[in-house]
Design a protein around this motif. Structure first.
Motif, mmCIF file in Angstrom:
data_model
loop_
_atom_site.group_PDB
_atom_site.id
_atom_site.type_symbol
_atom_site.label_atom_id
_atom_site.label_comp_id
_atom_site.label_asym_id
_atom_site.label_seq_id
_atom_site.Cartn_x
_atom_site.Cartn_y
_atom_site.Cartn_z
ATOM 1 N N ARG A 186 3.587 6.392 -6.344
ATOM 2 C CA ARG A 186 4.742 6.158 -5.454
ATOM 3 C C ARG A 186 5.126 7.414 -4.690
ATOM 4 O O ARG A 186 5.626 7.341 -3.582
ATOM 5 N N ARG A 187 4.905 8.570 -5.323
ATOM 6 C CA ARG A 187 5.303 9.834 -4.694
ATOM 7 C C ARG A 187 4.141 10.498 -3.956
ATOM 8 O O ARG A 187 4.323 11.531 -3.314
ATOM 9 N N GLY A 188 2.924 9.945 -4.093
ATOM 10 C CA GLY A 188 1.748 10.632 -3.548
ATOM 11 C C GLY A 188 1.296 10.099 -2.190
ATOM 12 O O GLY A 188 1.790 9.082 -1.706
ATOM 13 N N ASP A 189 0.313 10.821 -1.620
ATOM 14 C CA ASP A 189 -0.265 10.437 -0.324
ATOM 15 C C ASP A 189 -1.584 9.694 -0.582
ATOM 16 O O ASP A 189 -2.563 10.298 -1.052
ATOM 17 N N PRO A 190 -1.657 8.403 -0.281
ATOM 18 C CA PRO A 190 -2.872 7.627 -0.585
ATOM 19 C C PRO A 190 -4.079 8.047 0.246
ATOM 20 O O PRO A 190 -5.203 7.651 -0.053
ATOM 21 N N GLU A 191 -3.840 8.838 1.291
ATOM 22 C CA GLU A 191 -4.972 9.251 2.134
ATOM 23 C C GLU A 191 -5.440 10.666 1.815
ATOM 24 O O GLU A 191 -6.323 11.205 2.495
ATOM 25 N N ALA A 192 -4.899 11.254 0.752
ATOM 26 C CA ALA A 192 -5.239 12.644 0.434
ATOM 27 C C ALA A 192 -6.717 12.785 0.051
ATOM 28 O O ALA A 192 -7.385 13.740 0.429
ATOM 29 N N ILE A 193 -7.236 11.811 -0.710
ATOM 30 C CA ILE A 193 -8.638 11.871 -1.149
ATOM 31 C C ILE A 193 -9.304 10.543 -0.781
ATOM 32 O O ILE A 193 -8.760 9.469 -1.071
ATOM 33 N N ALA A 194 -10.492 10.634 -0.152
ATOM 34 C CA ALA A 194 -11.192 9.401 0.271
ATOM 35 C C ALA A 194 -12.133 8.940 -0.839
ATOM 36 O O ALA A 194 -13.332 9.248 -0.817
#
Ligand SMILES: Nc1ncnc2c1ncn2[C@@H]1O[C@H](COP(=O)(O)OP(=O)(O)OP(=O)(O)O)[C@@H](O)[C@H]1O
Ligand SMILES: [Mg+2]
Length: 334
Positions: A186-194
């Motif tokens: 919820r607090r993270g960036d879903p696009e940080a790692i592919a």
């Protein structure tokens, strides 16, 4: 009709009461904390703890609903798949109650009960497509009506819930992994790692999560995330890859099929990011998406009672359950 449901397929001892008119009357569960020191469920220990837990859980369900055995029409029990010893304890308990109370005993398939958990809070519509994602299963099922199922896809290796649990273990987040990864995501960036989204070479609908699990482990070992924010990004990116694969298959399964709705079922259906993403993906097709409340997504007794009640409405005298079965795909009963 009021049905009592008993669920002991794995490590939760659960009893529920379902009324065809008033829906859920009780859902009581004793989780087994005894396995924590071993880092996983110990089958023989699970059987022993069910034996101890079931009588007080039953008492609490009946007292909570203000019912006594005379009010019940049937006793339902998970017959399989699951841990053999755990299933045996539940089945023996159900048969003893049925004998003592002079009530019919109905055996229920665990995956059918996860699917029909969607009927606990609002009536289901059929035909429907069901995405089953749990600790041991990842499947797409076409449910034409209660008791009439076609299995369209399954997993070639790990289940979605298993992938959440194994990756959470690598990340040191503990068990069960799904809710802990969802919380951090919820607090993270879903696009940080592919992370990779598996597609099978044959273009089929089956799932595969072992490649994603390995990619997550290697990434963790080679480039461990920095700090809490890095861990949140890792969880959000991993969760996004699981959701992307689940919805890729669902979108392809729905194409050309005349269904009224998509239902999510099993423990991973408790993931509200998955539910929101499924709604967004299916909205352009005009297809509604439903999932049970989180407490009815994971194992519970109410869903067992509900599945048996739907069966009894169509098939008033099903053969009583004989032996438990540790494995076996969902089967139609009409
Ligand atoms: N919010 C969530 N997000 C993702 N996964 C979740 C969430 N909540 C629970 N899960 C996962 O659901 C699984 C437990 O679901 P369930 O109780 O249906 O599994 P099971 O009964 O062990 O397996 P099966 O039903 O296949 O026999 C676990 O793998 C858990 O991590
Ligand atoms: Mg389950």
């Amino acid at each position: 009709m009021i049905v009592l449901g008993i669920e002991t397929s794995c490590d939760d001892s659960a009893v529920g009461l379902y009324d065809t008119g008033r829906k859920v009357l009780a859902s009581v569960l004793a989780a087994q904390l005894e396995h924590a020191p071993y880092g996983g469920v110990v089958p023989e220990l699970a059987s022993r703890v069910h034996l101890r837990n079931l009588p007080p859980v039953l008492r609490s369900a009946l007292d909570g609903a203000g019912l006594d055995p005379g009010n019940l029409d049937a006793v339902a029990v998970t017959q399989g798949p699951g841990l053999m010893g755990s299933l045996l304890v539940g089945l023996a308990f159900a048969r003893a109650l049925g004998h003592a109370w002079d009530r019919p005993v109905v055996g229920v398939h665990h995956i059918e009960s996860h699917i029909l958990a969607n009927h606990l809070e609002r009536d289901m519509v059929f035909p429907a497509l069901v995405l089953v994602a749990s600790g041991g299963h990842s499947q797409i099922v076409l449910a034409r009506r209660p008791g009439d199922y076609a299995l369209l896809a399954t997993t070639r290796d790990d289940a979605a819930g298993e992938a959440f649990d194994k990756v959470a273990k690598v990340l040191g987040l503990g068990f069960p992994g799904g809710p802990r990864i969802e919380e951090r995501a919820r607090r993270g960036d879903p696009e940080a790692i592919a992370f990779p989204v598996a597609r099978l070479g044959d273009g089929g609908l089956d799932f595969s999560f072992s490649g994603l699990k390995t990619a997550a482990r290697i990434r963790w070992e080679e480039r461990p995330p920095a700090g809490e924010a890095g861990l949140d990004d890792f969880c959000a990116s991993f969760q996004r890859a699981v959701v992307a694969q689940l919805l890729d298959r669902v979108l392809r399964a729905v194409r050309g099929r005349d269904v009224q709705a998509l239902y999510l079922a099993g423990g991973v259906a408790a993931n509200r990011t998955l539910l929101a993403a499924a709604r967004e993906a299916l909205d352009p097709l005009g297809l509604p998406v439903f999932a049970p409340s989180p407490r009815y997504c994971t194992d519970n007794g109410a869903m067992v009672a509900c599945a048996a009640a739907l069966r009894l409405e169509a098939d008033p005298a099903p053969a009583p359950p004989d032996q438990p079965f540790p494995r076996g795909a969902i089967a139609s009963w009409r």
